[in-house]
Scaffold this motif. Structure first.
Motif, PDB file in Angstrom:
ATOM      1  N   TRP A 118       0.840  -1.208   0.000  1.00  0.00           N
ATOM      2  CA  TRP A 118       0.000   0.000   0.000  1.00  0.00           C
ATOM      3  C   TRP A 118       0.867   1.246   0.000  1.00  0.00           C
ATOM      4  N   CYS A 119       0.418   2.265  -0.708  1.00  0.00           N
ATOM      5  CA  CYS A 119       1.125   3.546  -0.710  1.00  0.00           C
ATOM      6  C   CYS A 119       0.967   4.189   0.669  1.00  0.00           C
ATOM      7  N   PRO A 120       2.073   4.647   1.286  1.00  0.00           N
ATOM      8  CA  PRO A 120       1.958   5.244   2.631  1.00  0.00           C
ATOM      9  C   PRO A 120       1.282   6.611   2.620  1.00  0.00           C
ATOM     10  N   HIS A 121       1.147   7.226   1.425  1.00  0.00           N
ATOM     11  CA  HIS A 121       0.592   8.586   1.346  1.00  0.00           C
ATOM     12  C   HIS A 121      -0.805   8.625   0.745  1.00  0.00           C
ATOM     13  N   ASN A 122      -1.340   7.456   0.418  1.00  0.00           N
ATOM     14  CA  ASN A 122      -2.699   7.405  -0.116  1.00  0.00           C
ATOM     15  C   ASN A 122      -3.261   6.011   0.146  1.00  0.00           C
ATOM     16  N   ASP A 123      -4.257   5.930   1.027  1.00  0.00           N
ATOM     17  CA  ASP A 123      -4.777   4.628   1.456  1.00  0.00           C
ATOM     18  C   ASP A 123      -5.601   3.917   0.394  1.00  0.00           C
ATOM     19  N   GLN A 124      -5.749   4.522  -0.783  1.00  0.00           N
ATOM     20  CA  GLN A 124      -6.505   3.862  -1.844  1.00  0.00           C
ATOM     21  C   GLN A 124      -5.625   3.426  -3.016  1.00  0.00           C
ATOM     22  N   VAL A 125      -4.310   3.580  -2.851  1.00  0.00           N
ATOM     23  CA  VAL A 125      -3.385   3.224  -3.937  1.00  0.00           C
ATOM     24  C   VAL A 125      -2.501   2.062  -3.490  1.00  0.00           C
ATOM     25  N   PRO A 141       9.244   5.924   1.692  1.00  0.00           N
ATOM     26  CA  PRO A 141       8.533   6.307   2.924  1.00  0.00           C
ATOM     27  C   PRO A 141       8.142   7.786   3.015  1.00  0.00           C
ATOM     28  N   THR A 142       8.856   8.681   2.307  1.00  0.00           N
ATOM     29  CA  THR A 142       8.568  10.115   2.488  1.00  0.00           C
ATOM     30  C   THR A 142       8.309  10.883   1.201  1.00  0.00           C
ATOM     31  N   ALA A 143       8.653  10.337   0.043  1.00  0.00           N
ATOM     32  CA  ALA A 143       8.460  11.063  -1.217  1.00  0.00           C
ATOM     33  C   ALA A 143       7.244  10.517  -1.954  1.00  0.00           C
ATOM     34  N   ARG A 144       6.402  11.424  -2.415  1.00  0.00           N
ATOM     35  CA  ARG A 144       5.182  11.030  -3.103  1.00  0.00           C
ATOM     36  C   ARG A 144       5.494  10.373  -4.449  1.00  0.00           C
ATOM     37  N   ASN A 145       4.784   9.275  -4.735  1.00  0.00           N
ATOM     38  CA  ASN A 145       4.843   8.655  -6.060  1.00  0.00           C
ATOM     39  C   ASN A 145       6.159   7.990  -6.428  1.00  0.00           C
ATOM     40  N   VAL A 146       7.022   7.706  -5.451  1.00  0.00           N
ATOM     41  CA  VAL A 146       8.278   7.014  -5.758  1.00  0.00           C
ATOM     42  C   VAL A 146       8.119   5.552  -5.327  1.00  0.00           C
ATOM     43  N   ASP A 164       4.653  10.605  18.559  1.00  0.00           N
ATOM     44  CA  ASP A 164       4.166  11.005  17.233  1.00  0.00           C
ATOM     45  C   ASP A 164       4.680  10.014  16.180  1.00  0.00           C
ATOM     46  N   THR A 165       3.806   9.659  15.266  1.00  0.00           N
ATOM     47  CA  THR A 165       4.143   8.629  14.282  1.00  0.00           C
ATOM     48  C   THR A 165       4.029   9.185  12.861  1.00  0.00           C
ATOM     49  N   ALA A 166       4.570   8.459  11.897  1.00  0.00           N
ATOM     50  CA  ALA A 166       4.548   8.916  10.502  1.00  0.00           C
ATOM     51  C   ALA A 166       3.097   9.020  10.016  1.00  0.00           C
ATOM     52  N   GLY A 167       2.737  10.199   9.524  1.00  0.00           N
ATOM     53  CA  GLY A 167       1.381  10.428   9.019  1.00  0.00           C
ATOM     54  C   GLY A 167       1.292  10.145   7.531  1.00  0.00           C
ATOM     55  N   PRO A 168       0.122  10.402   6.936  1.00  0.00           N
ATOM     56  CA  PRO A 168      -0.071  10.056   5.528  1.00  0.00           C
ATOM     57  C   PRO A 168       0.391  11.145   4.555  1.00  0.00           C
ATOM     58  N   GLU A 169       0.958  12.216   5.078  1.00  0.00           N
ATOM     59  CA  GLU A 169       1.349  13.305   4.182  1.00  0.00           C
ATOM     60  C   GLU A 169       2.778  13.098   3.684  1.00  0.00           C
ATOM     61  N   ALA A 170       2.984  13.269   2.394  1.00  0.00           N
ATOM     62  CA  ALA A 170       4.333  13.115   1.831  1.00  0.00           C
ATOM     63  C   ALA A 170       5.167  14.348   2.162  1.00  0.00           C
ATOM     64  N   ALA A 171       6.429  14.120   2.534  1.00  0.00           N
ATOM     65  CA  ALA A 171       7.302  15.245   2.885  1.00  0.00           C
ATOM     66  C   ALA A 171       7.960  15.851   1.643  1.00  0.00           C
ATOM     67  N   LEU A 172       8.034  15.070   0.572  1.00  0.00           N
ATOM     68  CA  LEU A 172       8.691  15.536  -0.659  1.00  0.00           C
ATOM     69  C   LEU A 172       7.858  15.124  -1.871  1.00  0.00           C
ATOM     70  N   GLU A 173       8.035  15.847  -2.952  1.00  0.00           N
ATOM     71  CA  GLU A 173       7.505  15.406  -4.246  1.00  0.00           C
ATOM     72  C   GLU A 173       8.555  14.503  -4.900  1.00  0.00           C
ATOM     73  N   ALA A 174       8.103  13.688  -5.834  1.00  0.00           N
ATOM     74  CA  ALA A 174       9.015  12.754  -6.507  1.00  0.00           C
ATOM     75  C   ALA A 174      10.199  13.496  -7.130  1.00  0.00           C
ATOM     76  N   ALA A 205      14.047  14.149   3.290  1.00  0.00           N
ATOM     77  CA  ALA A 205      13.201  14.683   4.362  1.00  0.00           C
ATOM     78  C   ALA A 205      12.702  13.538   5.215  1.00  0.00           C
ATOM     79  N   ASP A 206      12.652  13.780   6.530  1.00  0.00           N
ATOM     80  CA  ASP A 206      12.098  12.772   7.434  1.00  0.00           C
ATOM     81  C   ASP A 206      10.585  12.730   7.275  1.00  0.00           C
ATOM     82  N   PRO A 207       9.946  11.633   7.735  1.00  0.00           N
ATOM     83  CA  PRO A 207       8.478  11.564   7.636  1.00  0.00           C
ATOM     84  C   PRO A 207       7.819  12.716   8.402  1.00  0.00           C
ATOM     85  N   ILE A 208       6.676  13.186   7.905  1.00  0.00           N
ATOM     86  CA  ILE A 208       5.902  14.202   8.629  1.00  0.00           C
ATOM     87  C   ILE A 208       5.091  13.467   9.690  1.00  0.00           C
ATOM     88  N   LEU A 209       5.333  13.827  10.960  1.00  0.00           N
ATOM     89  CA  LEU A 209       4.737  13.076  12.068  1.00  0.00           C
ATOM     90  C   LEU A 209       3.377  13.652  12.462  1.00  0.00           C
TER      91      LEU A 209
END
Length: 474
Positions: free
Chosen positions: A88-95, A140-145, A364-374, A383-387
């Motif tokens: 599962w994608c860590p930044h989108n629960d439907q992907v 873990p932190t960059a969107r779409n990678v 605080d734990t890693a949230g679903p928001e990406a810290a970086l773009e691809a 970038a570390d995970p956004i907590l």
């Protein structure tokens, strides 16, 4: 002198399987001989690789859909060969991404309430491997990678938003890759391979940063994962086929920080790691137990905590991210154990008398928001995970659809998107495709309007004719 028992709030972690009516029953779990976990979980769905005739498929069930699963329940079934791994994608629960024996990686968009019809069309098909793809892992932190590793001994890192393979590490492994793990901020990866080497690789520089030959001397499969502090944890076998676990510092791989022998079972150990509590759970394939250990800075560094035992052996295991747990019940882990015909959740709790939120159990734990773009990550940023805090529980936000825009070489590079988006997808670019879509939408709306007008006028005509008919009849 007898040693004092080490103090740890996790010494009494209590594991319990849920009641039968909360299991997922009548599932034909895949029989493929591949050492992946066959199951992936997030706060919305549980996905399970299943037996499928004429291709590869996996089930995606909303978490609440427990009980008997109908044989005709829809699946994601676009692969032409058996599915070997899902993530599962860590930044989108439907992907979700899947790797298969058909040498492709597919990325799927699951509807918000789960599947109502079987899904045969992925959002994007990633083709680049020449042999079966056994490993898929999102950054873990960059969107779409997305990373994939195949039996061609190559690791490919994709920008899913454009469908491109941007990094291809095809000359670093001389033998089959058993597993790949991203570091906490996704700047490095570590791999375990059939040549008995554990490698730490910088994928963007395409160089091996550290390497250990014969990390475990046995011939059976190893696993290597990154810990939050940058150390590497490995599981494997000794020359005498005893199962081992070890802790390594990538800056000096000569000797392990710790090396422990466990038992003589031959099941491959799948490690699941919780960076918030520094606990590692080891689930052996074919075992009927889950052992857990706490990693600390004091000798012997890897401290055995306890074992959860059950009667049935496990075919695979899913591990829920921290944001999907019930903080009110002091739940610190939840596993989804695959049997031959069912999936059984196992809940791990730390018994506490108080009903209040336990800060020490839930940093605080890693949230679903990406810290970086691809694009930013491929350019060299880290970038570390956004907590996020779990104090009031985690409420899943609305996910945007994954849009894949195949790049035109003549186009200039799109600007980096805002980080505040809660999706795994790049924002919709204002390109010709979207302009065409808008024009089509206008056309359809006009057509609907004219049809409505026609219906209204026909209605009036019918009522007039009916009146005339009534008069004639009178």
């Amino acid at each position: 002198m007898r040693r004092v028992v080490r103090q740890s709030k996790f010494r009494h972690v209590f594991g319990q399987a849920v009641k039968n009516d909360q299991c997922y029953d009548d599932i034909r779990v895949s029989r493929v001989t591949w050492d992946s976990s066959f199951c992936a979980v997030n706060p919305r769905f549980v996905a399970i690789i299943i037996e499928a005739s004429g291709g590869g498929a996996f089930l995606v069930l909303p978490l609440h859909k427990t009980g008997r699963i109908d044989k005709s329940y829809p699946t994601a079934c676009g692969h032409t060969g058996p599915v070997l791994d899902i993530d599962w994608c860590p930044h989108n629960d439907q992907v979700i991404a899947s790797g298969s024996e058909d040498c492709t990686v597919m990325v799927w968009q699951i509807p918000e309430n789960g599947l109502t019809l079987s899904l045969t069309e992925p959002v994007v098909i990633l083709e680049g491997h020449s042999k079966r793809v056994g490993i898929v892992a999102w950054h873990p932190t960059a969107r779409n990678v997305l990373l994939s590793a195949g039996c061609d001994n190559a690791i490919i890192i994709w920008n899913v938003g454009t469908g491109e393979a941007l990094i291809n590490l095809d000359d670093m492994h001389s033998d089959m890759i058993y597993n790949v793990s991203w570091s906490r901020n996704g700047s490095l990866i570590c791999t375990a391979s059939k040549d008995k080497k554990v490698r730490v690789i910088d994928p963007r520089k395409q160089e091996i940063v550290a390497e250990k030959e014969k990390a475990h001397e046995g011939a059976r499969p190893m696993r290597a994962i990154f810990l939050a502090d940058g150390n590497v944890f490995t599981t494997g076998f000794s020359r005498m086929s005893e199962r081992q676990l070890a802790l390594w510092n990538p800056k000096n791989m000569q000797e392990p920080i710790a090396l422990h022998e466990m038992d003589t079972s031959n099941g491959v150990l799948l490690p699941f790691y919780d960076p918030d509590t520094s606990i590692i759970y080891l689930c052996g394939k074919g075992d009927s137990s889950i052992r857990y250990f706490e990693i600390t800075d004091e000798s012997p560094y890897v401290h055995y905590l306890n074992t959860f035992s059950s009667k049935e052996p496990q075919r695979g295991m899913g591990y829920m991210p921290k944001r999907g747990l019930d903080v009110n019940k002091c739940e610190i882990a939840r596993f989804f154990k695959l049997h031959e015909r069912k999936c059984e959740p196992i809940i791990m709790t730390v018994p506490r008398k108080s009903d209040l939120f336990q800060d020490d159990l839930y940093p605080d734990t890693a949230g679903p928001e990406a810290a970086l773009e691809a694009e930013e990550w491929f350019e060299g940023k880290n970038a570390d995970p956004i907590l996020i805090s779990l104090k009031h529980g985690y409420i899943p936000g609305k996910n945007r659809d994954l849009k894949v825009v195949k790049k035109n070489i003549l186009d200039s590079k799109p600007a980096a998107n805002k980080k505040s988006e809660l999706s795994c997808a790049p924002k919709k670019p204002t390109d010709t495709a979207s302009v065409q879509n808008e024009a089509k939408l206008d056309e359809i709306l006009k057509e609907i309007k004219s049809i409505k007008e026609t219906i209204c006028s026909q209605d009036e005509r019918i009522s007039k004719l009916e009146q005339q008919l009534a008069k004639m009849a009178a």
